[in-house]
Design an enzyme around this catalytic site. Structure first.
Site, PDB file in Angstrom:
ATOM      1  N   ASP A 161       0.674   3.615   2.405  1.00  0.00           N
ATOM      2  CA  ASP A 161       0.504   4.200   3.723  1.00  0.00           C
ATOM      3  C   ASP A 161      -0.643   5.217   3.645  1.00  0.00           C
ATOM      4  O   ASP A 161      -1.590   5.016   2.873  1.00  0.00           O
ATOM      5  CB  ASP A 161       1.818   4.805   4.240  1.00  0.00           C
ATOM      6  CG  ASP A 161       1.864   4.890   5.768  1.00  0.00           C
ATOM      7  OD1 ASP A 161       1.614   3.850   6.407  1.00  0.00           O
ATOM      8  OD2 ASP A 161       2.139   5.964   6.303  1.00  0.00           O
ATOM      9  N   ASP A 177       0.850  -1.196   0.000  1.00  0.00           N
ATOM     10  CA  ASP A 177       0.000   0.000   0.000  1.00  0.00           C
ATOM     11  C   ASP A 177       0.882   1.242   0.000  1.00  0.00           C
ATOM     12  O   ASP A 177       2.105   1.155   0.091  1.00  0.00           O
ATOM     13  CB  ASP A 177      -0.894   0.005   1.245  1.00  0.00           C
ATOM     14  CG  ASP A 177      -0.077  -0.017   2.528  1.00  0.00           C
ATOM     15  OD1 ASP A 177       0.289   1.072   3.012  1.00  0.00           O
ATOM     16  OD2 ASP A 177       0.208  -1.114   3.037  1.00  0.00           O
TER      17      ASP A 177
END
Length: 289
Positions: free
Chosen positions: A211, A209
């Site tokens: 973040d 991802d």
């Protein structure tokens, strides 16, 4: 000396495929209970030892993991080279979910974990200026490239305590002010302990991802992370399968001195050492004690 490759599998990586004569063995450690038993076997003629960092079934949190017992158990099993595989978030547009990063630096923001095998009665200070082994990192990079993985050679990993993900303010600070590239919860104090144990250590960070800093992706979503983890898991297993041929069955001394990290590190004289602590250090520091 024979090469013995130790794999610490992170989120989504709970075994190694293709091992010959695989068996789970229990290794007792004076530092407590490791995350799980060790899966031992051979791959392309090279002995491999696998440890699921969170335990099978993912039962350990990043904080509850007994990092000292994990590293000690691997050392007792004869491991010479440790490859850490872990999930992480990215602070860089060019480091996208699904990419891998061969980490070479860390910033340690953990604070609830035992970070050294040494202590009162036997004091030691090792250098972690360069906390990963360049030789081992190069092998991981080459394995990833050969497997067709988009891989980045080098990066700074921010290790946070967790288990919560970052606030937006923290994410921006780590990215903009601190210059970090990826963020995770498990590579520290693991890398420090591997250095104290005189084990070569490399970190393969699998991005799941962006973040919470990324304006187009919003906050971290666990369901999205799990979906990306599944794809990363198969890539990681392919990378691991290529390591025996790259590292070889016979191992020479580490050209970077990882396997001699304790040479001048112990400050407590023999007459002043705590016998109980020295006994616990038999596998970790027996070479110098």
């Amino acid at each position: 000396m024979d090469t013995v490759i130790g794999i610490i599998g992170g989120s989504g990586v709970y075994d190694i495929e293709g091992l010959e004569n695989p068996q789970w063995i229990t290794v007792e450690s004076p530092f407590g209970k490791a995350s799980d038993d060790l899966l031992v076997g051979r791959l392309n003629g090279v002995k491999m030892v696998f440890l699921p960092r969170h335990g099978r079934g993912h039962v350990q949190t990043p904080t509850s993991i007994n990092y000292r017992a994990n590293i000690d158990a691997l050392k007792r099993a004869g491991v010479t080279d440790v490859i850490s595989v872990s999930a992480c978030g990215s602070f860089r547009d060019e480091m996208a979910p699904g990419d891998f990063v061969i980490v070479d630096q860390f910033i340690d923001r953990t604070y609830l974990r035992e970070k050294s095998f040494f202590g009162p009665g036997c004091v030691a200070h090792v250098s972690v200026a360069h906390p990963t082994c360049p030789r081992l990192g190069k092998a991981c990079f080459e394995a990833a490239r050969a497997e067709g993985i988009v891989v980045h050679d080098g990066g700074t990993y921010l290790a946070m305590e967790g288990p919560q993900f970052s606030t937006l303010a923290e994410s921006r600070m780590y990215r903009e002010s601190w210059g970090c590239d990826v963020i995770g919860m498990t590579n520290m104090p693991e890398a420090k302990l591997a250095r104290e144990a005189e084990l070569c250590y490399a970190s393969v960070a699998m991005i799941t991802d962006y973040d919470s800093w990324h304006p187009d992706h919003g906050e971290v979503d666990v369901t999205q992370i799990i979906a990306t983890l599944m794809g990363n898991s198969s890539k990681a297993k392919g990378l691991v399968a290529r390591l025996p041929d790259l590292l070889g069955a016979k191992r020479k001394d580490c050209p970077h001195g990882c396997d001699k990290a304790l040479e001048f590190a112990v400050l407590t004289g023999p007459q002043d050492r705590d016998p109980a602590l020295v006994a616990k250090l038999d596998a970790i520091a027996g070479r110098v004690l």
